[in-house]
Design a protein around this motif. Structure first.
Motif, PDB file in Angstrom:
ATOM      1  N   LYS A 130       3.483  15.182 -14.582  1.00  0.00           N
ATOM      2  CA  LYS A 130       3.283  16.625 -14.439  1.00  0.00           C
ATOM      3  C   LYS A 130       4.390  17.419 -15.143  1.00  0.00           C
ATOM      4  CE  LYS A 130       2.817  20.157 -10.928  1.00  0.00           C
ATOM      5  NZ  LYS A 130       3.192  20.515  -9.575  1.00  0.00           N
ATOM      6  N   MET A 147       0.834  -1.199   0.000  1.00  0.00           N
ATOM      7  CA  MET A 147       0.000   0.000   0.000  1.00  0.00           C
ATOM      8  C   MET A 147       0.871   1.253   0.000  1.00  0.00           C
ATOM      9  SD  MET A 147      -2.764   1.883   0.449  1.00  0.00           S
ATOM     10  CE  MET A 147      -3.011   3.548   1.002  1.00  0.00           C
ATOM     11  N   ASN A 148       1.866   1.275   0.990  1.00  0.00           N
ATOM     12  CA  ASN A 148       2.723   2.452   1.096  1.00  0.00           C
ATOM     13  C   ASN A 148       3.550   2.644  -0.161  1.00  0.00           C
ATOM     14  OD1 ASN A 148       1.698   2.785   3.598  1.00  0.00           O
ATOM     15  ND2 ASN A 148       3.412   1.799   4.650  1.00  0.00           N
ATOM     16  N   ILE A 186       1.143  19.307   0.495  1.00  0.00           N
ATOM     17  CA  ILE A 186       1.923  18.964  -0.703  1.00  0.00           C
ATOM     18  C   ILE A 186       1.042  19.193  -1.924  1.00  0.00           C
ATOM     19  CG2 ILE A 186       3.077  17.080  -1.935  1.00  0.00           C
ATOM     20  CD1 ILE A 186       4.059  16.085   0.766  1.00  0.00           C
ATOM     21  N   PHE A 199       1.474   3.952  -2.846  1.00  0.00           N
ATOM     22  CA  PHE A 199       1.185   5.367  -2.620  1.00  0.00           C
ATOM     23  C   PHE A 199       2.338   6.210  -3.178  1.00  0.00           C
ATOM     24  CE2 PHE A 199       0.954   9.264  -0.123  1.00  0.00           C
ATOM     25  CZ  PHE A 199      -0.407   9.506  -0.017  1.00  0.00           C
ATOM     26  N   GLU A 247       8.783  20.095   0.290  1.00  0.00           N
ATOM     27  CA  GLU A 247       7.925  18.916   0.364  1.00  0.00           C
ATOM     28  C   GLU A 247       8.568  17.860   1.269  1.00  0.00           C
ATOM     29  OE1 GLU A 247       7.167  16.895  -3.423  1.00  0.00           O
ATOM     30  OE2 GLU A 247       7.388  15.074  -2.227  1.00  0.00           O
ATOM     31  N   TYR A 297       2.587   8.598  -6.590  1.00  0.00           N
ATOM     32  CA  TYR A 297       3.000   9.992  -6.501  1.00  0.00           C
ATOM     33  C   TYR A 297       4.144  10.288  -7.472  1.00  0.00           C
ATOM     34  CZ  TYR A 297       4.627  14.384  -4.526  1.00  0.00           C
ATOM     35  OH  TYR A 297       5.019  15.680  -4.364  1.00  0.00           O
ATOM     36  N   ARG A 351       2.878  10.503 -10.864  1.00  0.00           N
ATOM     37  CA  ARG A 351       2.176  11.772 -11.079  1.00  0.00           C
ATOM     38  C   ARG A 351       3.163  12.916 -11.301  1.00  0.00           C
ATOM     39  NH1 ARG A 351      -1.702  13.057  -6.339  1.00  0.00           N
ATOM     40  NH2 ARG A 351      -2.715  11.169  -7.065  1.00  0.00           N
ATOM     41  N   MET A 352       4.244  12.894 -10.528  1.00  0.00           N
ATOM     42  CA  MET A 352       5.241  13.959 -10.661  1.00  0.00           C
ATOM     43  C   MET A 352       5.900  13.933 -12.042  1.00  0.00           C
ATOM     44  SD  MET A 352       5.089  15.652  -7.965  1.00  0.00           S
ATOM     45  CE  MET A 352       6.496  16.720  -8.086  1.00  0.00           C
ATOM     46  N   LEU A 390      -0.403  16.364  -4.148  1.00  0.00           N
ATOM     47  CA  LEU A 390      -1.282  15.338  -3.583  1.00  0.00           C
ATOM     48  C   LEU A 390      -2.664  15.951  -3.410  1.00  0.00           C
ATOM     49  CD1 LEU A 390       0.967  13.746  -0.784  1.00  0.00           C
ATOM     50  CD2 LEU A 390       0.447  12.810  -3.030  1.00  0.00           C
ATOM     51  N   THR A 405       0.304   6.755   6.010  1.00  0.00           N
ATOM     52  CA  THR A 405       0.993   5.763   5.169  1.00  0.00           C
ATOM     53  C   THR A 405       2.368   5.435   5.730  1.00  0.00           C
ATOM     54  OG1 THR A 405       2.068   7.363   3.716  1.00  0.00           O
ATOM     55  CG2 THR A 405      -0.153   6.672   3.097  1.00  0.00           C
TER      56      THR A 405
END
Lengths: 807, 238
Positions: A16, A1-2, B101, A5, A303, A9, A12-13, B104, B115
């Motif tokens: 982007k 799961m982690n 962030i 996640f 971040e 991300y 997505r980065m 997100l 998480t």
């Protein structure tokens, strides 16, 4: 799961920032693609075991003369028998040599590559025939019915895939030969065999002087190292050399894989250089992507600080950045694999036309499962290398300050040091690669321009082989070639015709010889090439007579045995005097006569124009006194040599339809192909160098643009307190040049050292290649200067007030 | 969480920053204890050390000297990994600049600290995120990105992120500093509500009005606690 996640991300980065993603993926695709391509090429030609049971233990034993390794039937049959009897290193051993087979079925004659071999070649390769049978011991008995096993391609192309081929007879070099077997598709062992015939020569019934030359295929015992086998071979051959100095003066033997033997003794060095070069390209790619990721890590410091505040474990922070490098490298790797597969396929089409030889069966340019696994490992390693520094950087920083101020903070001393180090590394690596490539370009240019000692223009050449069955007597052979010469010389457009056993550029037949009065030390007879020449050939091909006379009608079988020698041979054994009238004899056969030197010609290169071969001496004997069935013919034409292919083939066919002309090619093309291997390597290095230059210039620009951008505020302050634009520009340029200088100081000597292996292999006459070490630093200096100037100009273009507010 | 149980205990805390050859004493001999369920505010002028104190309380920074006990853990000598684990479980942060962030979604921002925990399954995370967002009235914006929200909404999401893991203490660093008065009031009301429900809150603020909404006011000057007094209930309700 982690993990999902974080992966989501990271994905997505990357989505982007399509520009960043495309750039980094492209860079990695180029680096990884080149790397995989190179590994696949090396695996195909050198390291992948032959595709047979125990392929890793299959080796070849060949002769070594005076330290020079020979390949392709260089061991006397007697030496092979001695090794077979005395060696304890092999589980299997056999002998073969390559010959020409002119197959004729009444309708047409075609030339094929035959392997004359001991019967065990098929059990050695653990391969059963597709049809029929392979050899038995009886087939190898002299006088038994001539038989042949044919390759699948021969069966398909020459016999039209006739299902009833087994038992049929075909004329092989004029001798009726029964086809007893067809081998499976793709089977061409030991090299590119079209058919196999049994070896019937028996060392016990031959004198050493009559001995044929063979190669030995051996199955090494797994418990023996090649070094141990080499020692054993040396000891056996040293004993033979002492016993038979006339035939084995400086002869020893070596063991090598079939692949390495085929590539020659410079192969290890070339492969080493290729791997080094491709590693450098990959390192440059990793440095560039790592640097871009590092810049992103800096940009994302806030971040990271938030994640730290939320209790992110260090391992998760590291993995967060690693996921991005993993995605980039995996995508780059996938594209790289596709690129490599495409390039390999392209190479499969291009290579056969580039090289002077038929490609061996194991040269299959493909990505196999082992290479894919290696590629995955390399992709994993690059993902780690590119990601670890940014990831490590991501976990370091003043997170409190970042959380409080919300700023990224100025470039720290450490970050500045990393940036400077990156530029230095990129300069040094690109300098080494560009130097290597530049040296190769210069060396090859010189080699390609080197004179073979003949006039290569407007010459068409071909190979002719008379069968022993149809032309058993010397006078028949002489008649054939005389008629062929007459026919060709009377053909319109042909100015001259000749024939010789070895054309310039092709290796001569090197034999031990003894100049009259020469003192042989420790039974170590010197060697020189022996080339049989038809009358008029030297004029036709443009060999320059320096002294004495050419062969003419005075030179007959029953007249004084004569020879013409090269000036290099003359200088070596008859220095400061004319060799005309002096005598020498080849010592491999006691019945060989003393040859009287009647002429001296300018040195002709027999072999490749590289250091090992190009200075080897040769002597020429007249055809009338040294008859040969196999000759290379050459015609001197008016106009384009290619236009005379048909005329040449027709002339040959008109004399005897069963004797085809093969390997028809212009002489200049032969010379070009002679350096085709090295040209290919040069082109490959040029690709490496171009990639290195592009990667290094973009990388250096990226690093300097990034570091200059971080100094925008500082530049604003300097200008606010009175520094002129020129002073600021000068400051920034000097810093770029300082890194350039350090990079060149490291890279130039390394590039020089790396190039010396190539220099020794090619053995240039001049040291023109030194110029490379002036030109390359200049090119890199221009690139670095532009890469420094552009961001500096951008920073200066900003108003000082804006620069002071810049974040 | 039972009231009157000591949650945080600071003894003789010192924090010294070394830059080149200059020593800066940011905190000197800080003695402070916070009980579970307490709502305290820390105030003082700029550079007095209050943010440094908050960083130490939140395990974002280490002490130079002194003892720090958080919910029974001696944390002054823990390594970075151990501190991260405790920070994740015991502390919820609310920052002045929200610190969401940007790449997100709201939902993912709130889920992020969870998480990092091993004791939360994906179902647990979904449930906790939903509850936290409902508590701050942001459930309807779960799939939005921070840039699509107003400042007040972003801070409410930050509050949701701080409370989603049910931490022992919420540390708020100038939580209204970047908000207009209306949004500031909404966020302060949210903190009041959390406190009423039993949350322990420690807030650093410049704003006297915000400071007085706490039960206790700790004043710092030049790295030292110069006052630590309860605040009258009447003021709290204002």
């Amino acid at each position: 799961m982690n993990a999902l996640f974080d992966l989501k991300y990271a994905y997505r980065m990357l989505i982007k920032n399509p520009g960043f993603t495309a750039l980094t993926v492209s860079v990695m695709a180029a680096g990884l693609g080149l790397c995989v391509f190179m590994l696949a090429f090396i695996a195909s030609v050198m390291t992948r075991p032959l595709p047979f049971d125990n392929g890793q233990d299959m080796y070849i034993v060949e002769a070594m003369e005076d330290g020079v390794q020979y390949n392709g039937g260089s061991l006397l049959l007697h030496d092979y028998e001695a090794i077979k009897a005395q060696s304890d290193s092999f589980t299997q051993i056999g002998a073969y040599y390559t010959a020409t087979a002119n197959l004729s079925n009444g309708d047409r004659a075609q030339r094929f590559a035959a392997t004359v071999t001991t019967a065990n070649i098929f059990s050695y390769t653990s391969t059963e025939p597709l049809l029929g049978r392979t050899f038995t011991a009886n087939d190898a008995i002299e006088g038994s019915t001539p038989v042949a096993v044919i390759a699948y391609s021969t069966w398909q192309n020459y016999f039209g895939g006739d299902a009833n081929i087994i038992g049929q007879s075909v004329k092989n070099n004029g001798v009726s030969t029964q086809i007893i077997g067809v081998m499976p598709q793709g089977y061409r062992f030991p090299n590119m065999a079209d058919l196999w015939v049994p070896l019937q020569d028996d060392a016990t019934r031959l004198n050493r002087s009559e001995s044929i030359s063979v190669s030995a295929f051996v199955m090494k015992k797994p418990t023996r190292s090649t070094a141990q086998v080499s020692e054993e071979l040396k000891a056996i051959m040293a004993e033979i050399s002492q016993k038979y100095p006339e035939t084995n003066g400086k002869t020893s033997a070596y063991i090598a894989t079939f692949q390495k033997a085929m590539m020659g003794d410079g192969a290890n060095m070339i492969v080493g250089l290729m791997l080094t070069a491709v590693s450098f390209v990959l390192i440059l790619a990793c440095v560039n992507v790592g640097n871009l990721l590092l810049a992103r890590a800096n940009e994302r410091a806030k971040e990271t600080a938030i994640r730290v505040a939320l209790g992110a474990p260090q391992s998760r922070l590291i993995m967060q950045m690693m996921w991005e490098s993993i995605i980039i490298c995996v995508l780059g790797g996938l594209f790289g694999l596709l690129l490599a597969a495409w390039a390999l396929e392209l190479l499969s089409y291009v290579l056969p036309n580039m090289l002077p030889i038929a490609l061996p069966f194991w040269w299959i340019m493909k990505l196999d499962s082992e290479l894919i696994l290696q590629s995955i490992a390399i992709i994993g390693a690059t993902a780690f290398v590119t990601g670890i520094v940014p990831a490590w950087k991501m976990t370091r920083g003043d997170f409190n300050a970042i959380l409080r101020d919300g700023t990224r903070g100025a470039q720290g001393k450490r970050a500045g040091r990393i940036n400077r180090l990156l530029v230095i590394v990129e300069v040094a690596l690109s300098c080494i690669l560009l130097s290597l490539s530049g040296v190769l370009v210069v060396l090859l240019q010189e080699t390609n321009n080197s004179s073979y000692g003949v006039d290569k223009n407007n010459k068409l050449t071909a190979r002719i082989g008379l069968s022993e069955a149809n032309y058993p007597e010397p006078h028949q052979q002489e008649q054939y070639y005389q008629r062929l010469m007459d026919k060709l010389r009377s053909t319109p457009g042909i100015k001259g015709a000749g024939a010789m056993t070895s054309l310039p550029g092709n290796g001569a037949w090197y034999q031990p010889f003894l100049p009259e009065g020469y003192e042989v030390v420790d039974n170590q007879y010197p060697n020189t090439g022996r080339v049989t020449v038809f009358e008029g050939t030297m004029d036709t091909i443009g060999m320059e007579l320096l002294e004495g006379r050419n062969f003419d009608s005075r030179d007959q079988l029953d007249s004084l045995p004569v020879a013409i020698i090269s000036d290099q041979l003359a200088r070596k054994y008859w220095p400061n005097e004319s060799p005309i009238g002096k005598r020498f004899r080849y010592t491999n056969d006691e019945s060989n006569p003393w040859l009287t030197i009647v002429g001296v010609v300018k040195h002709v290169i027999h072999g490749q124009p590289y250091s090992n071969m190009k200075h080897r001496t040769a002597a020429y004997v007249p055809f009338t006194q040294s008859h040969r069935r196999f000759m290379s013919i050459v015609i001197d034409v008016n106009g384009d040599a290619d236009d005379f292919r048909e005329a040449l083939s027709d002339a040959v066919a008109s004399l005897d339809p069963e004797v085809p002309a093969y390997n028809v090619a212009p002489l200049d093309l032969r010379f070009k192909r002679n350096t085709g291997g090295m040209t290919f390597i040069r082109d490959l290095f040029a690709v490496f160098a171009l990639c290195a230059l592009l990667l290094a210039s973009s990388g250096i620009y990226g690093v300097l643009a990034n570091s200059t951008s971080k100094r925008t505020q500082e530049i604003g302050i300097r200008r606010a307190i009175g520094a002129t634009d020129e002073e600021v520009m000068s400051m920034l340029m000097k810093q770029g040049w300082k890194q350039l200088a350090i990079g060149l100081i490291i890279g130039l000597p390394l590039g020089f050292l790396a190039s010396q292996g190539m220099v020794q292999l090619v053995g240039p006459e001049h040291n023109y290649y030194y110029g490379v070490f002036v030109a390359i630093p200049l090119i890199i200096a221009i690139v670095v200067s532009i890469a420094t100037y552009m961001p500096a100009k951008k920073a200066i273009a900003l108003e000082p007030s804006s620069a002071l507010r810049y974040e | 969480m039972s009231n009157q149980q000591t949650l945080i205990e600071l003894n003789s805390i010192q924090k010294v920053f070394f830059t080149d050859e200059v020593e800066t004493h940011a905190l000197s001999n800080i003695e402070l204890s916070i009980n579970a369920g307490e709502y305290i505010s820390i105030s003082g002028p700029s550079g007095c050390g209050k943010s440094t104190l908050l960083s130490i309380l939140g395990l974002l920074d280490t002490v130079t000297n002194g003892q720090y006990q958080l919910n029974g853990h001696q944390v002054a000598s823990l390594n970075a990994t151990q501190r991260a684990r405790i920070r994740n479980k015991e502390v919820g942060f609310i920052f002045q600049s929200f610190n969401l962030i940007s790449d997100l979604t709201v939902e993912e921002n709130v889920a992020l600290p969870l998480t990092y925990r091993d004791d939360f399954s994906s179902q647990d995370i979904d449930k906790a995120v939903k509850e936290a967002l409902e508590k701050v009235d942001m459930a309807h914006r779960a799939n939005h990105f921070p840039s699509q929200l107003s400042g007040g909404q972003q801070q409410r999401v930050a509050v949701a992120r701080a409370i989603a893991g049910n931490p022992s203490i919420i540390l708020a660093d100038e939580p209204t500093g970047n908000l207009d008065s209306k949004n500031a009031e909404a966020v302060m009301s949210l903190l009041d509500e959390l406190h009423r429900e039993g949350a322990t809150i420690c807030m650093v603020t410049h704003d006297p009005r915000s400071a007085k909404r706490a039960q206790r006011l700790v004043e710092i000057l030049d790295g030292k606690v110069i006052a630590d007094n309860p605040i009258a209930r009447g003021v709290q309700a204002a």
